[in-house]
Each structure stands twice: as structure tokens, then as C-alpha cells.
Design a protein around this motif. Structure first.
Motif, PDB file in Angstrom:
ATOM      1  N   VAL A  63     -17.215 -15.512 -17.543  1.00 18.88           N
ATOM      2  CA  VAL A  63     -17.409 -17.112 -18.463  1.00 18.88           C
ATOM      3  C   VAL A  63     -17.976 -16.974 -19.831  1.00 18.88           C
ATOM      4  N   GLY A  64     -16.979 -17.556 -20.833  1.00 20.62           N
ATOM      5  CA  GLY A  64     -16.868 -17.316 -22.499  1.00 20.62           C
ATOM      6  C   GLY A  64     -15.874 -17.968 -22.371  1.00 20.62           C
ATOM      7  N   PRO A  65     -15.940 -18.447 -23.874  1.00 15.74           N
ATOM      8  CA  PRO A  65     -14.298 -19.183 -24.475  1.00 15.74           C
ATOM      9  C   PRO A  65     -12.705 -18.513 -24.083  1.00 15.74           C
ATOM     10  N   VAL A  66     -12.264 -19.059 -24.067  1.00 12.88           N
ATOM     11  CA  VAL A  66     -11.108 -18.608 -22.988  1.00 12.88           C
ATOM     12  C   VAL A  66     -10.498 -17.728 -24.681  1.00 12.88           C
ATOM     13  N   HIS A  67     -10.474 -17.599 -25.644  1.00 14.57           N
ATOM     14  CA  HIS A  67     -10.131 -16.474 -26.371  1.00 14.57           C
ATOM     15  C   HIS A  67     -10.772 -15.249 -26.584  1.00 14.57           C
ATOM     16  N   GLU A  68     -12.287 -15.559 -25.977  1.00 10.11           N
ATOM     17  CA  GLU A  68     -13.079 -13.473 -25.546  1.00 10.11           C
ATOM     18  C   GLU A  68     -12.434 -12.718 -24.013  1.00 10.11           C
ATOM     19  N   ARG A  69     -11.506 -14.286 -23.694  1.00 14.03           N
ATOM     20  CA  ARG A  69     -11.217 -13.456 -22.586  1.00 14.03           C
ATOM     21  C   ARG A  69     -10.226 -12.746 -22.313  1.00 14.03           C
ATOM     22  N   VAL A  70      -9.104 -13.826 -23.445  1.00 15.60           N
ATOM     23  CA  VAL A  70      -8.264 -13.244 -24.126  1.00 15.60           C
ATOM     24  C   VAL A  70      -8.785 -11.536 -24.176  1.00 15.60           C
ATOM     25  N   ALA A  71      -9.713 -11.603 -24.682  1.00 16.22           N
ATOM     26  CA  ALA A  71     -10.081 -10.516 -25.654  1.00 16.22           C
ATOM     27  C   ALA A  71      -9.728  -9.630 -25.222  1.00 16.22           C
ATOM     28  N   LEU A  72     -11.043  -9.760 -23.961  1.00 22.47           N
ATOM     29  CA  LEU A  72     -11.086  -8.579 -23.097  1.00 22.47           C
ATOM     30  C   LEU A  72     -10.014  -8.181 -22.439  1.00 22.47           C
ATOM     31  N   ILE A  73      -8.623  -9.215 -21.730  1.00 24.11           N
ATOM     32  CA  ILE A  73      -7.930  -8.622 -20.986  1.00 24.11           C
ATOM     33  C   ILE A  73      -6.448  -7.806 -21.823  1.00 24.11           C
ATOM     34  N   GLU A  74      -6.909  -8.639 -23.274  1.00 23.52           N
ATOM     35  CA  GLU A  74      -5.646  -7.427 -24.363  1.00 23.52           C
ATOM     36  C   GLU A  74      -6.683  -6.136 -24.233  1.00 23.52           C
TER      37      GLU A  74
ATOM     38  N   THR B 101       0.905  -1.242   0.031  1.00 23.10           N
ATOM     39  CA  THR B 101      -0.255   0.094  -0.055  1.00 23.10           C
ATOM     40  C   THR B 101       1.001   1.187   0.098  1.00 23.10           C
ATOM     41  N   ARG B 102       2.132   1.440   1.087  1.00 21.85           N
ATOM     42  CA  ARG B 102       2.455   2.512   0.790  1.00 21.85           C
ATOM     43  C   ARG B 102       3.417   2.558  -0.344  1.00 21.85           C
ATOM     44  N   GLU B 103       3.627   1.825  -0.680  1.00 27.15           N
ATOM     45  CA  GLU B 103       4.706   1.741  -2.206  1.00 27.15           C
ATOM     46  C   GLU B 103       4.179   1.703  -3.308  1.00 27.15           C
ATOM     47  N   GLY B 104       2.581   1.419  -3.698  1.00 29.44           N
ATOM     48  CA  GLY B 104       2.268   1.349  -4.901  1.00 29.44           C
ATOM     49  C   GLY B 104       2.369   0.102  -5.499  1.00 29.44           C
ATOM     50  N   ILE B 105       3.072  -0.521  -5.178  1.00 31.44           N
ATOM     51  CA  ILE B 105       3.609  -1.376  -5.573  1.00 31.44           C
ATOM     52  C   ILE B 105       2.430  -2.114  -6.855  1.00 31.44           C
ATOM     53  N   TYR B 106       1.625  -2.588  -6.819  1.00 32.04           N
ATOM     54  CA  TYR B 106       0.356  -3.115  -7.935  1.00 32.04           C
ATOM     55  C   TYR B 106      -0.395  -1.611  -8.482  1.00 32.04           C
ATOM     56  N   GLN B 107      -0.940  -2.567  -9.854  1.00 29.94           N
ATOM     57  CA  GLN B 107      -1.438  -1.558 -10.451  1.00 29.94           C
ATOM     58  C   GLN B 107      -2.652  -1.464 -10.052  1.00 29.94           C
ATOM     59  N   ARG B 108      -4.263  -0.743  -9.881  1.00 27.91           N
ATOM     60  CA  ARG B 108      -5.482  -0.376  -9.510  1.00 27.91           C
ATOM     61  C   ARG B 108      -6.008  -1.004 -10.737  1.00 27.91           C
ATOM     62  N   LEU B 109      -5.276  -1.380 -11.773  1.00 30.04           N
ATOM     63  CA  LEU B 109      -6.099  -2.509 -12.526  1.00 30.04           C
ATOM     64  C   LEU B 109      -6.231  -4.168 -11.726  1.00 30.04           C
ATOM     65  N   VAL B 110      -7.609  -4.690 -12.039  1.00 35.14           N
ATOM     66  CA  VAL B 110      -7.689  -6.462 -11.376  1.00 35.14           C
ATOM     67  C   VAL B 110      -8.365  -6.786 -12.263  1.00 35.14           C
ATOM     68  N   PHE B 111      -8.455  -8.108 -12.771  1.00 32.83           N
ATOM     69  CA  PHE B 111      -8.326  -8.714 -14.009  1.00 32.83           C
ATOM     70  C   PHE B 111      -9.503  -9.580 -12.636  1.00 32.83           C
ATOM     71  N   LEU B 112     -10.794  -9.702 -12.659  1.00 35.58           N
ATOM     72  CA  LEU B 112     -11.607 -10.787 -12.265  1.00 35.58           C
ATOM     73  C   LEU B 112     -12.406 -11.850 -12.840  1.00 35.58           C
ATOM     74  N   ILE B 113     -11.883 -13.107 -12.392  1.00 43.42           N
ATOM     75  CA  ILE B 113     -11.858 -14.192 -13.610  1.00 43.42           C
ATOM     76  C   ILE B 113     -13.740 -14.691 -13.087  1.00 43.42           C
ATOM     77  N   GLY B 114     -14.164 -14.863 -13.646  1.00 36.58           N
ATOM     78  CA  GLY B 114     -15.585 -16.057 -13.902  1.00 36.58           C
ATOM     79  C   GLY B 114     -15.420 -16.976 -13.765  1.00 36.58           C
ATOM     80  N   PRO B 115     -16.029 -17.682 -12.572  1.00 39.98           N
ATOM     81  CA  PRO B 115     -16.423 -18.607 -12.365  1.00 39.98           C
ATOM     82  C   PRO B 115     -17.161 -19.655 -13.026  1.00 39.98           C
ATOM     83  N   LEU B 116     -16.706 -20.823 -13.592  1.00 37.86           N
ATOM     84  CA  LEU B 116     -16.992 -21.602 -14.657  1.00 37.86           C
ATOM     85  C   LEU B 116     -18.428 -21.882 -15.082  1.00 37.86           C
TER      86      LEU B 116
END
Length: 122
Positions: free
Chosen positions: A95-106, A41-56
Motif C-alpha cells: 500500500v502506498g501512493p500510486v506513484h510509489e507503486r508504479v516506481a516499484l513495478i518499473e 505450464t507446458r508452453e511457458g506462456i507467462y513470465q515468472r515475475l508476478v506483482f501482487l498489489i497490496g490491499p488498500l
């Protein structure tokens, strides 16, 4: 995402996940985890964007994975609350096909012409 000052890195766990697990299990936060939470927290180590991968929609129980599907959904809510409490911006990857999840993250990782390199990380 780690190191808000450098190139993006994708991690599947962080100390905030450990905090979420402690809360989910009703455990106290130990001194080492507390110190690490303070440091990131003090050093701001992590970026603020977090991807939450939906359950299958199911959980396959193993010797290491003994959580039920219903418990996994409750645990996911704890994760959301913890990351939000630490000021992260959550991106749902449904939830969705892997290629759609990857495209969203990209889409969130790819700069738009004429904008800062990673505008979604602030």
C-alpha cells in the motif's frame, strides 16, 4: 506478464487467478480450466515475475463485489500459494501512493546497464 519469449505485457488476471478462485470457493476445476493450466505450464506462456498489489485496507461492496475485507485477505493468500506452486516469483507491491507503486513495478521492468533486457523474469 505474458509471453516469456517477447516483450513484457502486464495483465491483471490469468488462468491461475481462476484456479485460486476455484480453490477459495471450494469448487472443482473444470476441464477447460484444467486444459488451459496444462497449456500455460507446458508452453511457458507467462513470465515468472508476478506483482501482487497490496490491499488498500477496505473493500467497497457492490453488486459484483460481494466479498468482505477479511475474505479478500484470505483470497489473497490463496493467490500467493497458487502462483508459488506454479513456480512464479512474487513481488509484493505494498500500500502506498500510486506513484510509489508504479516506481516499484518499473524498477523490476527496467533493465540495468549491461544486463539482459529483463533479468527479473527468469
Amino acid at each position: 506478464m505474458a509471453d516469456s519469449r517477447g516483450a513484457p505485457q502486464i495483465h491483471d488476471r490469468s488462468p491461475l487467478c481462476t484456479l485460486a478462485l476455484a480453490r477459495h470457493l471450494g469448487r472443482d476445476v473444470g476441464p477447460h480450466l484444467a486444459a488451459e493450466l496444462d497449456r500455460i505450464t507446458r508452453e511457458g506462456i507467462y513470465q515468472r515475475l508476478v506483482f501482487l498489489i497490496g490491499p488498500l485496507g477496505f473493500v467497497t461492496r457492490t453488486a459484483a463485489r460481494r466479498i468482505s475485507y477479511a475474505e479478500s485477505l484470505a483470497f489473497a493468500k490463496v493467490h500467493e500459494r497458487v502462483y508459488e506452486a506454479y513456480g512464479h516469483r512474487l513481488v509484493d507491491v505494498p500500500v502506498g501512493p500510486v506513484h510509489e507503486r508504479v516506481a516499484l513495478i518499473e524498477k523490476h521492468l527496467t533493465p540495468i546497464e549491461g544486463t539482459p533486457r529483463f533479468p527479473n523474469f527468469t
